[in-house]
Design an enzyme around this catalytic site. Structure first.
Site, mmCIF file in Angstrom:
data_model
loop_
_atom_site.group_PDB
_atom_site.id
_atom_site.type_symbol
_atom_site.label_atom_id
_atom_site.label_comp_id
_atom_site.label_asym_id
_atom_site.label_seq_id
_atom_site.Cartn_x
_atom_site.Cartn_y
_atom_site.Cartn_z
ATOM 1 C CG ASP A 19 -0.045 -8.001 -13.449
ATOM 2 O OD1 ASP A 19 -0.309 -6.801 -13.342
ATOM 3 O OD2 ASP A 19 1.000 -8.415 -13.951
ATOM 4 C CG HIS A 36 -6.087 -0.032 -9.762
ATOM 5 N ND1 HIS A 36 -5.600 -1.129 -10.186
ATOM 6 C CD2 HIS A 36 -5.270 0.939 -9.819
ATOM 7 C CE1 HIS A 36 -4.182 -0.777 -10.266
ATOM 8 N NE2 HIS A 36 -3.960 0.584 -10.479
ATOM 9 C CG LEU A 130 -13.359 -17.308 1.931
ATOM 10 C CD1 LEU A 130 -12.217 -18.356 1.604
ATOM 11 C CD2 LEU A 130 -14.082 -16.753 0.679
#
Ligand code: FPP
Length: 247
Positions: A19, A36, A130
Site C-alpha cells: 500500500d 505503481h 522461492l
C-alpha cells in the site's frame, strides 16, 4: 551484528499488502500510475530479499476484488503494468529459480494478460528456491467461498461425507494449499487493516505494519520486518511458560 536472522527464525511464508503507491506519487506531483511503476521496483527488491534470506513463499496482493472500483484509467494502467512486468521479469525469475503462480478470479482479466500469466507460470513451473504468488482479482472471502462450493460439489457427487469435512480438508480447497501457511503478514503505507487478503491462510500469522510507502520499501525494510518477526513469541494458544518448557 549480522543483518541475517537465524534460518530457523526466518518466516517460511510472507504475505504483503503493497500500500502507498498513490500517496508516493502524489507527494511528487506525479500521476498514481507513476506510483505503481515505482512499486514494481520494490517488488523486485523484496523478491531479491526473500531469495537472500531463504524465504520459501512470498504472496503479493497486486489487485483486490474491490480494486475494480478504482477509476477506469488507473485499472487499465495497472493491467498494462502487470503485462509489461511479466514480459520483462520472467526470464530473470527463471534464472533465479523462482516459481511464479497466480491466485484469484483470473477469468475476469483480459485474454492477453491471461495468456502471459499462463506462459510465465509454465516457464517457471519447475523452479524451487522461492515461490512468488501474485494475487490478482483476489479476495479472502471469495477464496473461502470457492472452497465451500468445491466441498459441497464433492459431497454432492458422493466423493466426500459431510462428517469428513475438517480444517485440513477446507485448507486443501483454499488457494495456496501446496504452500506453508503465512507466518508473517506485512502491510506498508501506515494503515492497520487486512483488507480481505488471505483470511484462511493467515490464521496464525504475525502482523507487521509499517508507515513506509510501498515504493520506498527495500531490502533493508524487509530485513527489519524479518527481525521483528524473529523476536516474536508464537504461542498458537499455549502459554509462554509451556513454550519455555518445550523449547
Ligand atoms: C496499493 O497502493 C497498490 C496497488 C493496488 C497496486 C499494487 C501494484 C504494484 C505494486 C505494481 C507492481 C506489481 C506487480 C506484481 C508487478 P494504493 O494505490 O492504494 O496507494 P495509496 O493508498 O497511497 O493510494
Amino acid at each position: 551484528m549480522s543483518d541475517d536472522a537465524p534460518r530457523s527464525r526466518v518466516p517460511g511464508h510472507i504475505a504483503v499488502v503493497m500500500d502507498g503507491n498513490g500517496r508516493w506519487a502524489k507527494a511528487r506531483l506525479l500521476p498514481r500510475s507513476a506510483g505503481h511503476r515505482a512499486g514494481q521496483r520494490a517488488v523486485r527488491e523484496i523478491i531479491e530479499g526473500c531469495l537472500h534470506h531463504g524465504v520459501q513463499s512470498l504472496t503479493l496482493f497486486a489487485f483486490s476484488s474491490e480494486n475494480w472500483r478504482r477509476p477506469e484509467e488507473e485499472i487499465s494502467a495497472l493491467m498494462e503494468l502487470f503485462l509489461r512486468a511479466l514480459d520483462r521479469e520472467v526470464e530473470s525469475l527463471r534464472q533465479h529459480d523462482v516459481r511464479l503462480t497466480f491466485i484469484g478470479e483470473l477469468g475476469s482479466l483480459n485474454s492477453l494478460l491471461r495468456e502471459r500469466i499462463a506462459r510465465a507460470v509454465a516457464i517457471t513451473a519447475g523452479n524451487r528456491k522461492l515461490t512468488v504468488n501474485i494475487a490478482i482479482n483476489y479476495g479472502g472471502q471469495w477464496d473461502i467461498t470457492q472452497a465451500a462450493r468445491e466441498l459441497a460439489a464433492a459431497v454432492q457427487r458422493g466423493e466426500l461425507a459431510v462428517a469428513d469435512i475438517d480444517q485440513n480438508r477446507v485448507a486443501g480447497y483454499c488457494q495456496l494449499s501446496d504452500q506453508p501457511p503465512v507466518d508473517l503478514f506485512v502491510r506498508t503505507g501506515g494503515e492497520y487493516r487486512i483488507s480481505n487478503f488471505l483470511l484462511w491462510q493467515m490464521a496464525y500469522a504475525e502482523l507487521y505494519f509499517t508507515d513506509t510507502l510501498w515504493p520506498d520499501f527495500n531490502q533493508a525494510s524487509l530485513t527489519q520486518a524479518i527481525h521483528a518477526y524473529a523476536n516474536r513469541e508464537r504461542r498458537y494458544g499455549r502459554t509462554g511458560e509451556q513454550l519455555a518448557h518445550t523449547s
